[in-house]
Design a protein around this motif. Structure first.
Motif, PDB file in Angstrom:
ATOM      1  N   PRO A   1      57.737 -47.809  44.318  1.00 18.09           N
ATOM      2  CA  PRO A   1      58.407 -47.391  43.053  1.00 18.09           C
ATOM      3  C   PRO A   1      57.527 -47.592  41.778  1.00 18.09           C
ATOM      4  CG  PRO A   1      59.176 -49.724  43.529  1.00 18.09           C
ATOM      5  CD  PRO A   1      58.377 -49.282  44.570  1.00 18.09           C
ATOM      6  N   VAL A   2      57.272 -46.303  41.236  1.00 19.38           N
ATOM      7  CA  VAL A   2      56.526 -46.082  39.995  1.00 19.38           C
ATOM      8  C   VAL A   2      57.198 -45.368  38.833  1.00 19.38           C
ATOM      9  CG1 VAL A   2      54.398 -46.207  41.137  1.00 19.38           C
ATOM     10  CG2 VAL A   2      55.382 -43.888  40.759  1.00 19.38           C
ATOM     11  N   GLY A   3      56.884 -45.294  37.888  1.00 18.68           N
ATOM     12  CA  GLY A   3      57.652 -44.374  37.043  1.00 18.68           C
ATOM     13  C   GLY A   3      57.016 -44.034  35.350  1.00 18.68           C
ATOM     14  N   ILE A   4      57.804 -43.457  34.826  1.00 22.99           N
ATOM     15  CA  ILE A   4      57.578 -43.223  33.298  1.00 22.99           C
ATOM     16  C   ILE A   4      58.812 -43.070  32.543  1.00 22.99           C
ATOM     17  CG2 ILE A   4      55.207 -41.535  33.812  1.00 22.99           C
ATOM     18  CD1 ILE A   4      56.859 -39.345  33.186  1.00 22.99           C
ATOM     19  N   SER A   5      58.413 -43.062  31.331  1.00 21.99           N
ATOM     20  CA  SER A   5      59.821 -43.318  30.259  1.00 21.99           C
ATOM     21  C   SER A   5      59.176 -42.359  29.065  1.00 21.99           C
ATOM     22  CB  SER A   5      59.886 -44.538  29.851  1.00 21.99           C
ATOM     23  OG  SER A   5      61.252 -44.663  29.149  1.00 21.99           O
ATOM     24  N   TRP A   6      60.082 -41.589  28.568  1.00 24.80           N
ATOM     25  CA  TRP A   6      59.890 -41.085  27.455  1.00 24.80           C
ATOM     26  C   TRP A   6      60.856 -41.914  26.215  1.00 24.80           C
ATOM     27  CZ3 TRP A   6      56.191 -37.461  26.577  1.00 24.80           C
ATOM     28  CH2 TRP A   6      55.486 -36.757  27.672  1.00 24.80           C
ATOM     29  N   GLU A   7      60.089 -42.338  25.255  1.00 28.36           N
ATOM     30  CA  GLU A   7      61.023 -43.180  24.161  1.00 28.36           C
ATOM     31  C   GLU A   7      60.946 -42.481  22.994  1.00 28.36           C
ATOM     32  OE1 GLU A   7      59.560 -47.030  24.662  1.00 28.36           O
ATOM     33  OE2 GLU A   7      60.238 -47.262  26.838  1.00 28.36           O
ATOM     34  N   PHE A   8      62.060 -42.440  22.298  1.00 35.48           N
ATOM     35  CA  PHE A   8      62.281 -41.952  21.005  1.00 35.48           C
ATOM     36  C   PHE A   8      62.194 -43.009  20.149  1.00 35.48           C
ATOM     37  CE2 PHE A   8      63.360 -38.336  23.718  1.00 35.48           C
ATOM     38  CZ  PHE A   8      63.143 -37.056  22.694  1.00 35.48           C
ATOM     39  N   ILE A   9      61.191 -43.204  19.327  1.00 32.82           N
ATOM     40  CA  ILE A   9      61.036 -44.490  18.400  1.00 32.82           C
ATOM     41  C   ILE A   9      61.202 -44.161  16.717  1.00 32.82           C
ATOM     42  CG2 ILE A   9      59.700 -46.239  18.106  1.00 32.82           C
ATOM     43  CD1 ILE A   9      58.763 -46.224  20.692  1.00 32.82           C
ATOM     44  N   ASN A  10      61.879 -44.797  16.341  1.00 28.61           N
ATOM     45  CA  ASN A  10      61.984 -44.457  14.605  1.00 28.61           C
ATOM     46  C   ASN A  10      61.689 -46.007  14.111  1.00 28.61           C
ATOM     47  OD1 ASN A  10      62.503 -43.806  12.036  1.00 28.61           O
ATOM     48  ND2 ASN A  10      64.578 -43.507  12.497  1.00 28.61           N
ATOM     49  N   GLU A  11      60.565 -46.074  13.330  1.00 33.45           N
ATOM     50  CA  GLU A  11      60.210 -47.380  12.952  1.00 33.45           C
ATOM     51  C   GLU A  11      60.463 -48.634  13.792  1.00 33.45           C
ATOM     52  OE1 GLU A  11      62.252 -47.742   9.195  1.00 33.45           O
ATOM     53  OE2 GLU A  11      61.225 -46.132   8.245  1.00 33.45           O
ATOM     54  N   ASN A  12      61.225 -49.370  13.568  1.00 37.40           N
ATOM     55  CA  ASN A  12      61.311 -50.464  14.435  1.00 37.40           C
ATOM     56  C   ASN A  12      62.547 -50.571  15.728  1.00 37.40           C
ATOM     57  OD1 ASN A  12      59.096 -51.915  13.261  1.00 37.40           O
ATOM     58  ND2 ASN A  12      60.601 -52.514  11.686  1.00 37.40           N
ATOM     59  N   GLU A  13      62.983 -49.161  15.946  1.00 37.17           N
ATOM     60  CA  GLU A  13      64.082 -49.121  16.607  1.00 37.17           C
ATOM     61  C   GLU A  13      63.765 -48.032  17.718  1.00 37.17           C
ATOM     62  OE1 GLU A  13      68.518 -48.880  15.267  1.00 37.17           O
ATOM     63  OE2 GLU A  13      67.949 -46.894  15.173  1.00 37.17           O
ATOM     64  N   LEU A  14      64.214 -48.421  19.061  1.00 35.77           N
ATOM     65  CA  LEU A  14      64.323 -47.604  20.038  1.00 35.77           C
ATOM     66  C   LEU A  14      65.591 -46.817  20.152  1.00 35.77           C
ATOM     67  CD1 LEU A  14      62.885 -46.521  22.679  1.00 35.77           C
ATOM     68  CD2 LEU A  14      63.715 -48.326  24.018  1.00 35.77           C
ATOM     69  N   GLY A  15      65.752 -45.607  19.964  1.00 36.56           N
ATOM     70  CA  GLY A  15      66.915 -44.953  19.769  1.00 36.56           C
ATOM     71  C   GLY A  15      67.276 -44.035  21.169  1.00 36.56           C
ATOM     72  N   LEU A  16      66.152 -43.664  21.907  1.00 38.91           N
ATOM     73  CA  LEU A  16      66.545 -42.899  23.198  1.00 38.91           C
ATOM     74  C   LEU A  16      65.552 -43.120  24.212  1.00 38.91           C
ATOM     75  CD1 LEU A  16      68.543 -40.779  24.601  1.00 38.91           C
ATOM     76  CD2 LEU A  16      67.289 -39.028  23.443  1.00 38.91           C
ATOM     77  N   ALA A  17      65.838 -43.069  25.569  1.00 35.95           N
ATOM     78  CA  ALA A  17      64.659 -43.339  26.509  1.00 35.95           C
ATOM     79  C   ALA A  17      65.300 -42.606  27.495  1.00 35.95           C
ATOM     80  CB  ALA A  17      64.319 -44.949  26.859  1.00 35.95           C
ATOM     81  N   LEU A  18      64.438 -41.695  28.145  1.00 37.81           N
ATOM     82  CA  LEU A  18      64.454 -40.961  29.371  1.00 37.81           C
ATOM     83  C   LEU A  18      63.592 -41.317  30.333  1.00 37.81           C
ATOM     84  CD1 LEU A  18      64.363 -37.420  27.622  1.00 37.81           C
ATOM     85  CD2 LEU A  18      66.465 -38.831  27.910  1.00 37.81           C
ATOM     86  N   SER A  19      64.062 -41.991  31.458  1.00 32.72           N
ATOM     87  CA  SER A  19      63.120 -42.634  32.276  1.00 32.72           C
ATOM     88  C   SER A  19      63.399 -42.016  33.968  1.00 32.72           C
ATOM     89  CB  SER A  19      63.590 -44.112  32.452  1.00 32.72           C
ATOM     90  OG  SER A  19      63.341 -44.621  31.127  1.00 32.72           O
ATOM     91  N   VAL A  20      62.501 -42.227  34.497  1.00 34.30           N
ATOM     92  CA  VAL A  20      62.319 -42.155  36.056  1.00 34.30           C
ATOM     93  C   VAL A  20      61.482 -43.317  36.413  1.00 34.30           C
ATOM     94  CG1 VAL A  20      60.480 -40.443  35.886  1.00 34.30           C
ATOM     95  CG2 VAL A  20      61.858 -40.665  37.804  1.00 34.30           C
ATOM     96  N   TYR A  21      62.038 -43.975  37.437  1.00 35.87           N
ATOM     97  CA  TYR A  21      61.527 -45.082  38.332  1.00 35.87           C
ATOM     98  C   TYR A  21      61.879 -45.173  39.532  1.00 35.87           C
ATOM     99  CZ  TYR A  21      59.526 -49.430  39.141  1.00 35.87           C
ATOM    100  OH  TYR A  21      58.691 -50.445  39.453  1.00 35.87           O
ATOM    101  N   GLY A  22      61.125 -44.983  40.652  1.00 34.61           N
ATOM    102  CA  GLY A  22      61.371 -45.309  41.835  1.00 34.61           C
ATOM    103  C   GLY A  22      62.360 -43.680  42.145  1.00 34.61           C
TER     104      GLY A  22
END
Length: 604
Positions: free
Chosen positions: A105-126
């Motif tokens: 299992p490996v993966g990547i994640s696209w994370e939408f970040i606003n200042e100190n907040e992670l608002g949305l994450a799209l990930s694939v793992y394994g």
């Protein structure tokens, strides 16, 4: 809750052609091919318009506040898209193309970040697709098993129309949700999670990323997918530009000649310039052909001599590619010391192939011997396994060091194998000479032919009889002897066969003719036998069997107890060198860090 579904599906060969191209053009587009090279002055520099993902890497801590459930160490963080061009509060589309051909299992994640907040994450793992969203103060995730297209590929488009965000997988909508908070001011950060795969990096998984400054229609999305699918079916690295699909590939080295093969994405004429020093004074012209795989033999060369060469290509449309000045050395005359490298089962991991290539390059071998499974299954309809995996990893090395190969079961239909190795013959078995050594290269996919009365058996019997080589090596893919746990019977449940029983006639033949070593792969571990003859250890007259299947395939394991013929076992990726000096031979086997894990010598 925002249900945003991420990627991983597979986009490859199927029948049919693209619809009329109605897709919008991205304002930012990146292709991550040709990420590997040789070090220092040996760089081949064959990217032709690709970019290096490492150039987008960021090193500050970008994981903020909300814990993504992946809970994996971050092996790399990247910011791809120009912030001045990415206002995620307005309609946009993001396109991703991924290739996952590993078993861990490996993966990547696209994370939408606003200042100190992670608002949305799209990930694939394994095997999972994961979407996470900040819903008030709570981090909420939705997980679904991915649905690969054609085993290994995913084409994903994330589409925002200003109100709803939709995910398209291989041209089909798989989720849609109204946005419940503004995306204005968010930045997009890419993270990689590759701890489980040695030497794997984000670019091994992510092959394309693109940003469109508008939302795409469903017709445009389908068209974009069809175009990508058609491109991958053809094995092309780029959709439009004139480019090399395979670097100059050196093979069948002789004292006075060498074979050179390369591939362009379209018909092209070429001139090979070569000589013993710069400037290059000799020319060999190669005309266009419809197959786009080009081949030439440089003849009239001096033995044991270093040559410089350069390939200058021009398409019918006027596009030009000029390789850097590369090098090779012709075969050394009999009596000279020489060293060759051994690799096998390169298969599905360009990152491992390249690590092997880097280590072997430091040795400057005279040539390479490949024991089969160059690809994991690169048959006629899987061209991408050659151009997008095999040549990606090993290509920089084989543009400078010649290679001789046998086919494995992964290359068994010989469709592409024979085009890249025209000297192997129609059935891909032949004899190769270097110095005082004879190499008998067999096609063990035709295993019935290696039994008494079979064509290859009779051919080998005759060739062994007439060979005057001081050193004799038999090379094939499948295993005459093996300590493997389950390929020849499950040794965790009962006794195994300890090798392919259909090769017993072959072992009797090679041992009766005092073959020094038999090299094979197929099983993804290392094993060296004691010298064997007639079913017993014979240190004076026996043949040594070397299984070296560790250059990229999924690692396998050995039986729970030691086999009687085993001198050395090793379960990690590896490669070998063999050096011959007069009447002495030395085999060395290394792990990927360059540490010696086995040494064996023969004196005559």
């Amino acid at each position: 809750m925002l249900t945003l579904f991420l990627f991983f599906s597979l986009i490859l060969p199927q029948s049919g052609h693209s619809e009329v191209d109605t897709a919008a053009k991205p304002i930012q587009e990146f292709w991550f091919w040709n990420q590997y090279d040789l070090p220092r002055k040996a760089k081949t520099g064959t990217s032709e318009g690709g970019v290096f993902l490492k150039d987008f890497q960021i090193h500050q801590n970008t994981f903020i506040q909300n814990q993504n459930s992946l809970n994996q160490p971050v092996t790399g963080s990247y910011r791809l898209f120009d912030e001045e061009k990415t206002d995620f509060s307005k309609p946009f589309s993001l396109e991703f193309l991924l290739l996952n051909h590993v078993n861990n299992p490996v993966g990547i994640s696209w994370e939408f970040i606003n200042e100190n907040e992670l608002g949305l994450a799209l990930s694939v793992y394994g095997k999972d697709l994961i979407v996470g969203v900040l819903n008030g103060a709570e981090w909420v995730e939705a997980k679904q098993q991915r649905k690969p297209f054609k085993k290994y590929w995913s084409h994903v488009i994330l589409n925002f129309d200003g109100d709803k965000i939709s995910l398209y997988e291989n041209g089909e909508k798989v989720s849609e949700q109204k946005i419940v908070f503004p995306l204005k001011g968010y930045q997009l950060v890419l993270k990689g999670f590759f701890e489980n795969e040695l030497y794997m990096e984000t670019h091994n998984l992510l092959k394309k990323a693109a940003h469109y400054p508008t939302s795409l229609t469903e017709v445009a999305i389908k068209s974009t997918f069809q175009n990508i699918r058609s491109q991958i079916e053809s094995g092309k690295l780029f959709p439009d530009k004139f480019h090399l699909m395979a670097w100059p590939y050196l093979s069948y080295i002789q004292e006075n000649s060498i074979r050179m093969v390369w591939e362009t994405d379209r018909s092209a004429k070429a001139t090979v310039k070569f000589g013993e020093k710069l400037p290059l004074e000799n020319l060999s012209t190669v005309s266009s052909n419809d197959q786009n795989i080009h081949s030439t033999i440089l003849e009239g060369l001096k033995s044991g001599t270093t040559y410089f060469y350069q390939v200058d290509m021009e398409s019918k449309e006027g596009g030009k590619i000029i390789t850097p000045v590369l090098t090779f050395q012709t075969a050394k005359p009999k009596g000279n010391p020489f060293l060759f490298g051994i690799v096998s089962d390169t298969e599905s991991r360009p990152q491992i192939n390249n690590q092997v290539a880097q280590r072997l390059w430091e040795e400057r071998p005279d040539f390479l011997v490949h024991l089969g499974d160059l690809t994991d299954g690169g048959f006629k309809d899987f061209k991408f396994e050659w151009t997008m995996e095999y040549f990606q990893g090993i290509g920089p090395l084989t543009s400078r060091v010649p290679i001789v190969t046998v086919p494995g079961n992964g290359d068994a239909d010989l469709h592409w194998y024979n085009q890249y190795h025209p000297d192997a013959g129609e059935k891909a078995f032949f004899r190769f000479e270097y110095g005082e050594a004879s190499f008998f290269m067999l096609n063990s996919n035709l295993i019935k032919e290696l039994q008494k009365g079979g064509d290859q058996y009779q051919w080998l019997e005759n060739e062994l009889m007439i060979s005057e080589g001081k050193w004799k090596f038999v090379v094939l893919h499948h295993a005459p002897h093996s300590a493997d746990e389950d390929d020849y019977g499950n040794t965790w449940e009962g006794p195994g066969k300890q090798g392919d029983p259909q090769l017993k006639d072959l072992t009797s033949l090679v041992e009766a003719n005092e073959v020094d070593m038999v090299f094979f792969g197929h099983l993804h571990t290392y094993m060296r036998s004691h010298p064997l003859k007639a079913g017993k250890v014979d240190k004076e007259n026996g043949t040594v069997y070397v299984q070296a299947g560790g250059s990229g395939g999924n690692l396998e394991d050995n039986a729970p107890t030691r086999t009687w013929f085993t001198a050395k076992n090793f379960r990690r990726h590896h490669y070998c060198t063999v050096q011959i000096v007069n009447n002495e031979l030395e085999l060395r086997t290394y792990n990927l860090e360059g540490e010696i894990i086995d040494v064996f010598g023969i004196k005559k």
